[in-house]
Design a protein around this motif. Sequence first.
Motif, PDB file in Angstrom:
ATOM      1  N   PRO A  74       0.778  -1.171  -0.137  1.00 28.41           N
ATOM      2  CA  PRO A  74       0.160  -0.051   0.006  1.00 28.41           C
ATOM      3  C   PRO A  74       0.870   1.341  -0.131  1.00 28.41           C
ATOM      4  N   ASP A  79       1.289   5.538   0.861  1.00 24.23           N
ATOM      5  CA  ASP A  79       0.795   6.546   1.572  1.00 24.23           C
ATOM      6  C   ASP A  79       0.683   7.754   0.606  1.00 24.23           C
ATOM      7  N   LEU A 138      -1.871   0.848   6.363  1.00 24.38           N
ATOM      8  CA  LEU A 138      -2.102   2.138   5.912  1.00 24.38           C
ATOM      9  C   LEU A 138      -3.356   2.764   6.695  1.00 24.38           C
ATOM     10  N   TYR A 173      -5.928   5.821   7.335  1.00 22.86           N
ATOM     11  CA  TYR A 173      -6.677   7.009   6.635  1.00 22.86           C
ATOM     12  C   TYR A 173      -7.051   7.966   7.835  1.00 22.86           C
ATOM     13  N   GLN A 205      -3.100  10.050   4.076  1.00 18.88           N
ATOM     14  CA  GLN A 205      -2.843   8.586   4.513  1.00 18.88           C
ATOM     15  C   GLN A 205      -1.586   8.386   4.818  1.00 18.88           C
ATOM     16  N   CYS A 219       1.337   5.544   6.839  1.00 12.64           N
ATOM     17  CA  CYS A 219       1.837   4.430   7.254  1.00 12.64           C
ATOM     18  C   CYS A 219       1.932   4.066   8.780  1.00 12.64           C
ATOM     19  N   CYS A 255      -3.229  -0.608  13.893  1.00 10.21           N
ATOM     20  CA  CYS A 255      -4.396   0.449  13.852  1.00 10.21           C
ATOM     21  C   CYS A 255      -4.776   0.889  15.283  1.00 10.21           C
ATOM     22  N   ARG A 308      -3.760  -4.993   4.808  1.00 10.81           N
ATOM     23  CA  ARG A 308      -2.665  -4.093   5.017  1.00 10.81           C
ATOM     24  C   ARG A 308      -3.267  -2.455   5.212  1.00 10.81           C
ATOM     25  N   ARG A 309      -4.527  -2.635   5.522  1.00  7.95           N
ATOM     26  CA  ARG A 309      -5.444  -1.061   5.447  1.00  7.95           C
ATOM     27  C   ARG A 309      -6.094  -1.131   6.805  1.00  7.95           C
TER      28      ARG A 309
END
Length: 704
Positions: free
Chosen positions: A63, A65, A84, A86, A107, A109, A113, A168-169
């Motif tokens: 992903p 950024d 990634l 948001y 966005q 890295c 989360c 990966r987000r």
Amino acid sequence: MELEEKPKYGEPKKYDPTFKGPIQNRGCTDILCCILFFLAILAYIAVGILAWTQGDPRKVIYPTDSRGQFCGHAGTPLENKPLLFYFNIMKCASPMVLLEFQCPTTQMCVEKCPDKFMTLVKAYSNKNDFDYYKNFCQEGVTNTMGVPQILQLKLCPAMLIPSTAFTRRCFPALGQKGGVITVGNNSKFDDGTGNMRDAKDLVDGVKNATVVIEARQVVMKIFEDYTRSWYWILIGLVIATLTSLLFIVLLRFLAAIMVWIMIVLVILVIGYGIFHCYMEYAALKEAPGANVTLQDLGFQTDFAVYLQIQQTWLAFMIILAIVEVIIILLLIFLRKRILISIALIKEASRAVGHIMSSLFYPLFTFLLLTIVIAYWAVTAVFLSTSNEAVYKVFNESVCDYSRTNCDPANYSSSDMKKQCPDSQCLFAFYGGETLYHKYLIGLQFYNVFLFFWCANFVTALGQMTLAGAFASYYWAFVKPDDMPTCPLFSSLGRSLRYHTGTLAFGSLILSIIQIIRVLLEYLDHKLKVAQNKFAKFLLCCLKCCFWCLEKFVKFLNRNAYIMVAIYGKNFCTSARDAFFLLMRNMIRVAVLDKVTDFLLFLGKLLIVGLVGVFAFFFFSGRVKAFENTAPSLHYYWVPILTVVVGSYFIAHGFFSVYAMCVDTLFLCFLEDLERNDGSPERPYLMPESLRKILNKKNKSQPAQ
């Protein structure tokens, strides 16, 4: 004196006592096309080198950024930040996301989360909370900066929402409680500006953000299924190989019996398929929701859902029933011609028996095709990832510079930022405006075209090599004494030494037609949005015409290569001779050669059907004996489909040798009928079984 009318399809072949099969004394053919082919290959290598120096496959894997950096890539500062994040996932609800594949929000890295609700205002008042919050902020945030300044510079998000990692987000951890959508077990959240928002407001943002990567998620699940079942797939393909080999060996000794067994088994296997589909259809009659139509269901990433509705099994049942009826009707109408085809298959079995190395030649063809496909795929990936990072202006309010290109390095002091204070310069996609990038689509087109040309060349080489070997068998008066020591290698050497240009010429014609078909499909895809019925009708007609043309050219090329292998003439002359020979024997071509092809196709169908049924019962867990043995999969149809497709290619590889043998013997058989008359001076070389069926016989040698 009246002039004799010239035959419409050329003069029949004359008796030639010196003709003993493939001509040994021959010269190079179609030299100009040979030179063109080698130049095209050199240019193809240059394109590959250029793509490998410019491309970067990491753009597909990782992903990216807002600065165009790769999250989690080894050897970079972001190596330990694979996810990634948001800043404001709700902005992904914009329709522009679906067009540009990029959310109009910052966005970055991150290492992990966020796992708690938090607003910047509340976190700022507590040092520990603010230290945690800064993990999701850009560089440059300090404890001395005020909240308004941080938000104005867009260094931190206004809020954090409990999220989970998905491809990966970081996406909001949405759930449902009592029919109400929740995030982090709460139905409402603070958006960072003091307003309370419903959790359902996040749904559209998540939906649009994931629409770009849903396909990737399916691919990842399929890849995971392959990692769990690859050895079972390999076993299935080995079974298909052994079955095909056994079938070929049995054809060698029991051609007539095997053909009839094959016909009966094909009918029985398809009949069982119809019965199984009906049982599944009947079993779902009482199941709730099983009467939903495929149209109402729409596209589902979990394909197992389709097997839970009646309409799917009904469609399978109808398709199999139609195939069954067509096969039975064809067998009824062609029952008399099947005997002649069996005789031809018997002779092909004898030829294969004398040239056993021909059975393994498809492995050489497969190896060459693998190299061609791998080179094309790698070049395509590198070409598609050889673009540069493009940054565009993303804004919340009206701005004249919206979606225009920008430079993130000096954007804060640019005129665009002054006129649109709330705008940002974010990474949009990979592209470029240099000379190389302008011609990138042309390089991709060249990559596809050379892929077709090289693949067709490899296939043509296999056809000519096998044709030369089997022709030497047919025209040998005493078999195998009059045959070359290594007929297959002799034929391969002749093909490469003298006829590379001819192979390139025939492959080029076919490749041009195929690339035109690709362009028509591309135009059709582009014009789907426009509701122009005339354009759709015209495209449909063109696609149909070029499909027919491709089939005809393949048929003509195949027979031309046989004539080249025998006589060593150029492509055009050989194609004309083959075409005229077939036209002079049009009835035999229609009722004999095509019937044989149909019987060989049934053989492939039988092998695929048997292996496919076995794979279905194993991977689907329908048989209790395999429940604990079969791997646990997301989609059990993945290994089944792989085994079925792989089995078809394996069976096709073995049967393609038979098909080429039959086609070669058939052309030789037609020439035999024209060259000879069965007299002691000009005896037929065809096998006795064929002579009996055609009421042809060799007259006895007169007594001395």
